[in-house]
Design an enzyme around this catalytic site. Structure first.
Site, PDB file in Angstrom:
ATOM      1  N   ASP A 332      28.905  82.478  12.841  1.00  0.00           N
ATOM      2  CA  ASP A 332      28.893  81.948  11.468  1.00  0.00           C
ATOM      3  C   ASP A 332      30.278  81.558  10.974  1.00  0.00           C
ATOM      4  OD1 ASP A 332      26.197  82.354  11.387  1.00  0.00           O
ATOM      5  OD2 ASP A 332      26.310  84.243  10.298  1.00  0.00           O
ATOM      6  N   THR A 699      44.537  60.982  21.973  1.00  0.00           N
ATOM      7  CA  THR A 699      44.846  60.937  23.393  1.00  0.00           C
ATOM      8  C   THR A 699      44.376  62.213  24.045  1.00  0.00           C
ATOM      9  OG1 THR A 699      46.670  61.075  25.000  1.00  0.00           O
ATOM     10  CG2 THR A 699      47.189  61.669  22.754  1.00  0.00           C
ATOM     11  N   SER A 701      45.431  63.633  26.635  1.00  0.00           N
ATOM     12  CA  SER A 701      46.534  64.440  27.157  1.00  0.00           C
ATOM     13  C   SER A 701      47.224  65.272  26.089  1.00  0.00           C
ATOM     14  CB  SER A 701      47.571  63.540  27.855  1.00  0.00           C
ATOM     15  OG  SER A 701      46.997  62.844  28.936  1.00  0.00           O
TER      16      SER A 701
END
Length: 770
Positions: A332, A699, A701
């Site tokens: 929760d 991105t 990465s």
């Protein structure tokens, strides 16, 4: 021992040190740790392992690393070999280890402070002295300002770091009670949550690495009350495979006897008889409240047990205090003072997967669906599920509908969306949803309203315990691992007067806060709801919760005559462009931006195919429904590439002027940064670039500055961890099989490190460390 140096002059050394006795092994690790070397890997093998370059069979090993300077580094591999198969001893002098130390005087102070004998010697080749000592294995350790000066003559007068034992004396064992460390019990209690097992695994392995003894307490507080075989010492291998398992492998159970004083007294006796002086509890607020109560009553129970003769006077004197650390396992996400609880992220992912499947059939038949999710006093799951799936309407306990006749308001909103061309309607309701008079709002009632008033073919789906099931998501594995490690550290630095802490996370950082205060704040939310003080209930939640709810209300449904619209003079034409590689979340961010623009009266424009598309004039106005369904779409619906605008800045400026673009939002990775920077730097030459330019990092990465998490990195981590789970199934069928997994990250090890922690890899290699 081996060393190497390249043309750059960077030197690196790897030295393997062999110990034949456990006490020597532990003493050597402690010795080098005190000198500033960091443990990068510690392993205890189920059976003796062979390694290239060592004749003995390895039982345990620890790798320590030191970067003393930018141009040098050293790694020590300390191994404990099987005594029966140990190779012959080295020469009496052992090996010579030379460590670079710019501040020689400071080194001497550190050695003396830790009880290690050392001597100071003039160095004819340098203007400063050198310090010499011996490690617990008998190897000579020299400290000089020069890196890796292995040609330095030996110092025969160096004394050993520890007093040597007689050759025939038996090996001293570590104290069974862990005199300098702790014996740590671990239990899971309350409702199960994905991520509990990674947490248990982290506590066990971190405890072993820190020379503590971990004990698994099975079946929660019931196991603590019963004792016996429900409490057992854990080894490193006992928690193998825990990362990918949902629920809790050590079990949980309701325990009415723990609520009684005799049940808690039996628990104290079982802890003392097993030598446990610290307890890690993973559960909800009720479980943590019970743990804190046990600690508060501890001295009373110890005195009573001693009086009854159930423990000895020595045991009573020794176990005067109990240290407790709590971690919140709750899907929760309802504990105050933390942004995320263990299990919440996995439950949300399970909801999103289920709703995505439901929407497929809903769109086909133009149905309406009412989906009930968990959340008795907390609407976090419902709110985030509504945002993530693009739900049309939402009900949560903290913020009931503002109107008494909310049924009419809901029907009007959903009908407007259908009239605009939407084929389905999705309503998400938390199980604890209520109206302003505290009357429950149930999924079945919402279905009846939609069926009778609007004539919609409406179905109800109650997800129930499917939200708790399945393998933990990447984030819960990572969160459980990091919090489990911090729990052990919190125990080791605590004193008898330290308040019981709860391990949480705020602003992406692992935190330690008083347990009692967190539980009290959590209880105040439920009380505020019961008192109909919904404003206070919202204020007791994190600030992000309020912001999320406000954003959801503005982007969920079209409102042409809304109060948020700005005066005509303040309205802008805002272009949205994707740049760089595609990343999960690009489309979701674009959908939110488009709908927020429309809600405020701005004109959103989609630029297709990145900056080349901008230069070609591929610009289209976007409306409310054109981005419907983009929350679940991967990749880039607008199209993206890595091309930069630098070569044709004039064309980009021309298109901005032609389409009267007054602001630009770029979603992408490093290419988005560099392209936006190029536009900003050319503002003097091209006046069209004198507009607000905003970048949203996206991105996989996660290798761009200015943010802890970029769009796509979490999705990528989930994909990697899921792949690792499948690969492990193949690898486990053949003990001789090894898998090497390559992940993205040319100059950034984020994915490798986080996926390595979440996937349980043996080794991680990153570009930052080489």
């Amino acid at each position: 021992m081996s060393s190497s140096s390249g043309d750059s002059g960077v030197a690196f050394s790897h030295i393997a040190l062999v110990a034949k006795r456990a006490a020597e092994f532990d003493a050597a690790v402690e010795f080098y740790s005190s000198l500033g070397l960091s443990t990068v890997r510690a392993a205890a093998h189920d059976g003796p392992q062979r390694d290239i370059g060592h004749a003995g069979r390895i039982v345990r090993e620890t790798w320590l690393h030191l970067f003393a300077r930018e141009e040098c580094g050293i790694t020590l591999q300390i191994i404990l070999v099987d005594g029966e198969a140990a190779p012959p001893s080295n020469a009496p002098d052992g090996v010579r280890i030379c460590l670079a130390a710019p501040d020689i005087k400071c080194v001497g102070e550190v050695l003396k402070a830790n009880g290690y004998e050392c001597t100071v010697h003039p160095d004819p080749t340098l203007p400063v002295d050198r310090i010499a000592t011996r490690d617990p294995l008998g190897n000579e350790v020299l400290f000089t300002p020069v890196s890796h000066s292995f040609a330095i003559p030996s110092s025969p007068e160096v004394k050993p770091a520890r007093q040597e034992r007689d050759a025939g004396a038996p090996e001293p064992e570590l104290p069974a009670d862990g005199a300098h460390k702790k014996n740590i019990g671990i239990l899971t209690s309350g409702g199960d949550a994905q991520g509990m097992n990674p947490c248990v695994r982290a506590v066990v392995r971190m405890a072993i690495a820190r020379r503590c003894r971990p004990f698994l307490i099975c079946e929660g507080y019931q196991g603590l009350v019963d004792g016996g075989d429900k409490i057992k010492e854990a080894k490193w291998s006992d928690v193998s495979g825990f990362l990918a398992r949902g629920g809790t492998m050590i079990g949980t159970a309701r325990c009415s006897s723990f609520r009684e004083i005799e049940g808690r007294r039996a628990s104290v006796q079982n802890l003392i008889k097993n030598g446990i002086d610290a307890l890690v509890v993973i559960g909800g607020d009720g479980s943590l409240t019970g743990a804190d109560r046990l600690r508060a009553e501890w001295s009373e129970h110890v005195a009573a047990l001693e009086k009854d003769g159930r423990i000895s006077a020595a045991e009573a004197d020794r176990y005067r205090t109990l240290m407790i650390v709590g971690m919140v396992g709750s899907i929760d996400n309802d504990l105050a003072s933390t942004d995320m609880t263990i299990g919440a992220c996995s439950a949300l992912q399970r909801i999103c997967e289920s709703v995505d499947a439901i929407l497929s059939t809903a769109i086909s038949h133009q149905r309406a669906f009412v989906v009930e999710v968990m959340g008795r006093h907390c609407g976090w799951l419902a709110l985030n599920a509504a945002i993530s799936t693009g739900a049309d309407y939402l009900f949560i306990p903290e913020s009931p509908p503002s109107k008494d006749d909310w049924e009419t308001s809901m029907c009007k909103t959903l009908k407007a969306s259908r009239d605009a061309g939407k084929r389905t309607s999705l309503v998400i309701v938390a199980e604890g949803a209520i109206d302003r008079n505290l009357k429950p709002i149930k999924a079945e009632y919402i279905r009846d309203i939609l069926s009778t008033r609007l004539g919609y073919d409406t179905r109800v789906t109650i997800l129930g315990h499917v939200q708790r099931g399945g393998a933990p998501a990447h984030f819960d594995r990572l969160l459980g691992t990091m919090q489990g490690a911090e729990a052990v550290e919190a125990i080791l630095r605590a004193t008898p007067d330290t308040p019981s802490p709860v391990i949480g996370m705020l602003e992406n950082k692992i935190t330690t806060q008083p347990l009692k205060e967190a539980i009290e704040l959590t209880g105040q939310v439920a009380q505020a709801i019961a008192d109909k003080d919904f404003e206070r209930a919202m204020n007791l939640r994190s600030q992000s919760f309020s912001r999320q709810l406000a954003a959801y209300k503005e982007i969920a449904n079209s409102n042409p005559d809304g109060k948020m619209k700005l005066p005509g003079a303040k309205r802008l034409r805002i272009a949205i462009l994707h740049a760089g590689a595609p990343a999960g979340g690009m489309n979701t961010a674009t959908r939110s931006a488009v709908r927020l623009c429309l809600s405020r009266g701005h004109t959103p424009l989609g630029v297709y195919n990145g900056f080349p598309g901008l230069m070609r004039g591929e610009v289209t106005e976007l409306d409310w429904l054109s981005v419907d369904g983009w929350t679940i779409a991967g990749g880039s619906r607008l199209g993206t590439n890595r091309d930069q605008p630098t070569a044709q800045l004039g064309a980009a400026a021309y298109q901005l002027q032609k389409h009267d673009i007054q602001a630009l939002m770029v979603v992408g990775g490093f290419e988005a940064y560099t392209a936006s920077l190029a536009l900003a730097r050319s503002r003097g030459q091209y006046p069209a670039f004198n507009i607000p330019i905003v970048v949203i990092p996206a991105t996989v990465s996660n290798n761009v500055p200015g943010t802890d998490h970029s769009l796509g990195s979490d999705t990528a981590s989930n994909v990697i961890v899921h792949s690792i789970d499948m690969i492990k199934q193949s690898a486990s069928s053949n003990r001789r099989r090894v898998f090497v997994i390559e992940v993205q990250g040319g100059n950034c090890g984020y994915l490798a490190v986080t996926a390595g922690l979440s996937g349980g890899s043996t080794t991680v290699y990153t570009p930052e460390e080489g």
